[in-house]
Scaffold this motif. Structure first.
Motif, PDB file in Angstrom:
ATOM      1  N   CYS A 121       0.847  -1.202   0.000  1.00  0.00           N
ATOM      2  CA  CYS A 121       0.000   0.000   0.000  1.00  0.00           C
ATOM      3  C   CYS A 121       0.879   1.248   0.000  1.00  0.00           C
ATOM      4  O   CYS A 121       2.004   1.243   0.490  1.00  0.00           O
ATOM      5  CB  CYS A 121      -0.918   0.000   1.220  1.00  0.00           C
ATOM      6  SG  CYS A 121      -2.256  -1.209   1.145  1.00  0.00           S
ATOM      7  N   ASP A 122       0.350   2.342  -0.522  1.00  0.00           N
ATOM      8  CA  ASP A 122       1.104   3.598  -0.576  1.00  0.00           C
ATOM      9  C   ASP A 122       1.420   4.131   0.811  1.00  0.00           C
ATOM     10  O   ASP A 122       2.483   4.702   1.047  1.00  0.00           O
ATOM     11  CB  ASP A 122       0.302   4.677  -1.322  1.00  0.00           C
ATOM     12  CG  ASP A 122      -0.036   4.287  -2.734  1.00  0.00           C
ATOM     13  OD1 ASP A 122       0.722   3.508  -3.343  1.00  0.00           O
ATOM     14  OD2 ASP A 122      -1.061   4.763  -3.258  1.00  0.00           O
ATOM     15  N   ILE A 123       0.471   3.979   1.708  1.00  0.00           N
ATOM     16  CA  ILE A 123       0.560   4.562   3.043  1.00  0.00           C
ATOM     17  C   ILE A 123       0.181   3.487   4.049  1.00  0.00           C
ATOM     18  O   ILE A 123      -0.724   2.695   3.805  1.00  0.00           O
ATOM     19  CB  ILE A 123      -0.390   5.771   3.175  1.00  0.00           C
ATOM     20  CG1 ILE A 123      -0.029   6.856   2.151  1.00  0.00           C
ATOM     21  CG2 ILE A 123      -0.381   6.346   4.592  1.00  0.00           C
ATOM     22  CD1 ILE A 123      -1.101   7.910   1.955  1.00  0.00           C
ATOM     23  N   CYS A 124       0.884   3.459   5.166  1.00  0.00           N
ATOM     24  CA  CYS A 124       0.570   2.497   6.229  1.00  0.00           C
ATOM     25  C   CYS A 124       0.407   3.241   7.549  1.00  0.00           C
ATOM     26  O   CYS A 124       1.325   3.953   7.982  1.00  0.00           O
ATOM     27  CB  CYS A 124       1.681   1.453   6.340  1.00  0.00           C
ATOM     28  SG  CYS A 124       1.483   0.306   7.727  1.00  0.00           S
ATOM     29  N   ILE A 125      -0.767   3.085   8.152  1.00  0.00           N
ATOM     30  CA  ILE A 125      -1.033   3.634   9.479  1.00  0.00           C
ATOM     31  C   ILE A 125      -1.223   2.450  10.421  1.00  0.00           C
ATOM     32  O   ILE A 125      -2.071   1.586  10.187  1.00  0.00           O
ATOM     33  CB  ILE A 125      -2.297   4.521   9.498  1.00  0.00           C
ATOM     34  CG1 ILE A 125      -2.238   5.581   8.384  1.00  0.00           C
ATOM     35  CG2 ILE A 125      -2.466   5.171  10.861  1.00  0.00           C
ATOM     36  CD1 ILE A 125      -1.098   6.565   8.512  1.00  0.00           C
ATOM     37  N   ALA A 126      -0.438   2.403  11.490  1.00  0.00           N
ATOM     38  CA  ALA A 126      -0.460   1.255  12.397  1.00  0.00           C
ATOM     39  C   ALA A 126      -0.970   1.648  13.770  1.00  0.00           C
ATOM     40  O   ALA A 126      -0.611   2.704  14.303  1.00  0.00           O
ATOM     41  CB  ALA A 126       0.939   0.658  12.527  1.00  0.00           C
ATOM     42  N   GLY A 127      -1.792   0.800  14.339  1.00  0.00           N
ATOM     43  CA  GLY A 127      -2.160   0.946  15.734  1.00  0.00           C
ATOM     44  C   GLY A 127      -0.997   0.536  16.617  1.00  0.00           C
ATOM     45  O   GLY A 127      -0.129  -0.247  16.201  1.00  0.00           O
ATOM     46  N   ASP A 128      -0.964   1.034  17.828  1.00  0.00           N
ATOM     47  CA  ASP A 128       0.216   0.806  18.668  1.00  0.00           C
ATOM     48  C   ASP A 128       0.372  -0.642  19.117  1.00  0.00           C
ATOM     49  O   ASP A 128       1.435  -1.024  19.603  1.00  0.00           O
ATOM     50  CB  ASP A 128       0.230   1.754  19.872  1.00  0.00           C
ATOM     51  CG  ASP A 128      -0.995   1.621  20.771  1.00  0.00           C
ATOM     52  OD1 ASP A 128      -1.872   0.769  20.491  1.00  0.00           O
ATOM     53  OD2 ASP A 128      -1.086   2.378  21.757  1.00  0.00           O
ATOM     54  N   GLU A 187      -7.096   3.146  19.599  1.00  0.00           N
ATOM     55  CA  GLU A 187      -8.393   3.829  19.595  1.00  0.00           C
ATOM     56  C   GLU A 187      -8.389   5.075  18.687  1.00  0.00           C
ATOM     57  O   GLU A 187      -9.454   5.613  18.373  1.00  0.00           O
ATOM     58  CB  GLU A 187      -8.812   4.216  21.022  1.00  0.00           C
ATOM     59  CG  GLU A 187      -7.856   5.135  21.751  1.00  0.00           C
ATOM     60  CD  GLU A 187      -6.792   4.379  22.548  1.00  0.00           C
ATOM     61  OE1 GLU A 187      -6.241   4.983  23.485  1.00  0.00           O
ATOM     62  OE2 GLU A 187      -6.531   3.201  22.230  1.00  0.00           O
ATOM     63  N   GLU A 188      -7.216   5.511  18.269  1.00  0.00           N
ATOM     64  CA  GLU A 188      -7.112   6.670  17.366  1.00  0.00           C
ATOM     65  C   GLU A 188      -6.849   6.256  15.921  1.00  0.00           C
ATOM     66  O   GLU A 188      -6.683   7.107  15.045  1.00  0.00           O
ATOM     67  CB  GLU A 188      -5.987   7.591  17.843  1.00  0.00           C
ATOM     68  CG  GLU A 188      -6.213   8.177  19.227  1.00  0.00           C
ATOM     69  CD  GLU A 188      -4.992   8.932  19.746  1.00  0.00           C
ATOM     70  OE1 GLU A 188      -4.028   9.102  18.978  1.00  0.00           O
ATOM     71  OE2 GLU A 188      -5.008   9.334  20.921  1.00  0.00           O
ATOM     72  N   LEU A 189      -6.824   4.947  15.663  1.00  0.00           N
ATOM     73  CA  LEU A 189      -6.438   4.454  14.342  1.00  0.00           C
ATOM     74  C   LEU A 189      -7.399   4.930  13.255  1.00  0.00           C
ATOM     75  O   LEU A 189      -6.969   5.453  12.218  1.00  0.00           O
ATOM     76  CB  LEU A 189      -6.375   2.924  14.373  1.00  0.00           C
ATOM     77  CG  LEU A 189      -5.902   2.198  13.119  1.00  0.00           C
ATOM     78  CD1 LEU A 189      -4.535   2.701  12.652  1.00  0.00           C
ATOM     79  CD2 LEU A 189      -5.854   0.689  13.374  1.00  0.00           C
ATOM     80  N   ASP A 190      -8.685   4.783  13.487  1.00  0.00           N
ATOM     81  CA  ASP A 190      -9.652   5.185  12.465  1.00  0.00           C
ATOM     82  C   ASP A 190      -9.623   6.696  12.231  1.00  0.00           C
ATOM     83  O   ASP A 190      -9.750   7.155  11.087  1.00  0.00           O
ATOM     84  CB  ASP A 190     -11.056   4.733  12.848  1.00  0.00           C
ATOM     85  CG  ASP A 190     -11.225   3.228  12.699  1.00  0.00           C
ATOM     86  OD1 ASP A 190     -10.651   2.658  11.754  1.00  0.00           O
ATOM     87  OD2 ASP A 190     -11.924   2.626  13.530  1.00  0.00           O
ATOM     88  N   ALA A 191      -9.450   7.459  13.287  1.00  0.00           N
ATOM     89  CA  ALA A 191      -9.392   8.921  13.131  1.00  0.00           C
ATOM     90  C   ALA A 191      -8.180   9.328  12.309  1.00  0.00           C
ATOM     91  O   ALA A 191      -8.266  10.221  11.450  1.00  0.00           O
ATOM     92  CB  ALA A 191      -9.356   9.589  14.509  1.00  0.00           C
TER      93      ALA A 191
END
Length: 263
Positions: A121-128, A187-191
């Protein structure tokens, strides 16, 4: 289309592909590979979709290959294994080369092929609480199909370590390596994903596709006369497009560009 292993949710120009095999932590099998390939092609061709988010139902993003699928592969011929590996490699390439921006929303385990998906994927956002690994050597194999994308994400030097040690990589370390763009509280992952999506929706869709193609053309190449000429031609050809003219006019008129208004 409906998919056996996926759920696709669409909202305001954003399509979220939910891998939906939670009982096996969204592990790969032949059906999931086929479904992801088809879904990426379908969404890339849909003008109503501006961005694609890849996510997993249940406790994990994706725990890599399904153990039953791996066991069957071990009993198959080399030719059959090659055919299966080509399908996996093809799926990853289809995801990586989508014209639309793609975001991996990673929570829980992203192991083996799961780490490959996050890297493609172009961008990866990970939960802690996310954890990554190229765990293949523990099974006597190598992270082969995922290697172009993982090496692109973490670099050759780091790959020498993690491809051989199969160490677990936590979210903070993943961000340090460049595998994850950001690591945030679960808990901030979707935001955070929504924040990045909102930024993506401000850009012109054709220019974003061209930007992805530009990176592939320029990365890891010396600044030669051919590269300089290629970059000049790319911007020259885009400046005369309707999208570029609309973008400039919207800026001068102090109004949202048409692609923002439509979203």
């Amino acid at each position: 289309m409906s998919y056996e292993t996926l759920e696709i949710a669409r909202e305001a120009g954003v399509a979220t592909i939910w891998m939906n095999r939670p009982d096996v932590h969204n592990a790969f099998n032949a059906q999931l590979i086929a479904d992801l390939t088809t879904a990426c092609i379908e969404l890339d061709a849909d003008d109503a979709v501006r961005a694609v988010v890849l996510a997993g139902r249940g406790k994990s993003f994706s725990a890599g290959a399904d153990l039953n699928w791996m066991k069957a592969a071990g009993e198959a011929s080399e030719a059959e294994n090659f055919a299966d590996a080509m399908k996996l490699a093809g799926m990853l390439r289809t995801l990586a080369e989508m014209k639309k921006p793609t975001i991996a929303r990673v929570h829980g385990a992203a192991l083996g092929g799961g780490m490959g998906l996050a890297s493609a994927c172009d961008i990866c956002i990970a939960g802690d609480k996310a954890v990554f690994a190229t765990s293949e050597v523990k099974f006597g194999i190598i992270p082969s199909a995922i290697s172009p994308y993982v090496i692109r994400a973490i670099g050759e030097r780091q790959a020498y370590r993690y491809f051989q040690t199969a160490e677990r990589i936590n979210a903070t370390r993943a961000a340090t390596l460049g595998l994850a763009h950001e690591a945030v509280a679960t808990e901030e992952l979707d935001a955070k994903v929504s924040e990045v999506v909102e930024a993506l929706l401000q850009g012109g869709p054709k220019s974003q596709a061209a930007a992805k193609d530009l990176i592939r053309a320029v990365a890891n190449r010396p600044v030669s006369d051919a590269v300089v000429e290629d970059t000049a031609r790319r911007i020259a050809s885009l400046r005369v497009t309707p999208e570029a003219k609309e973008g400039l006019a919207a800026f001068l008129d102090k109004r949202p560009a048409v692609w923002i208004a439509q979203g």
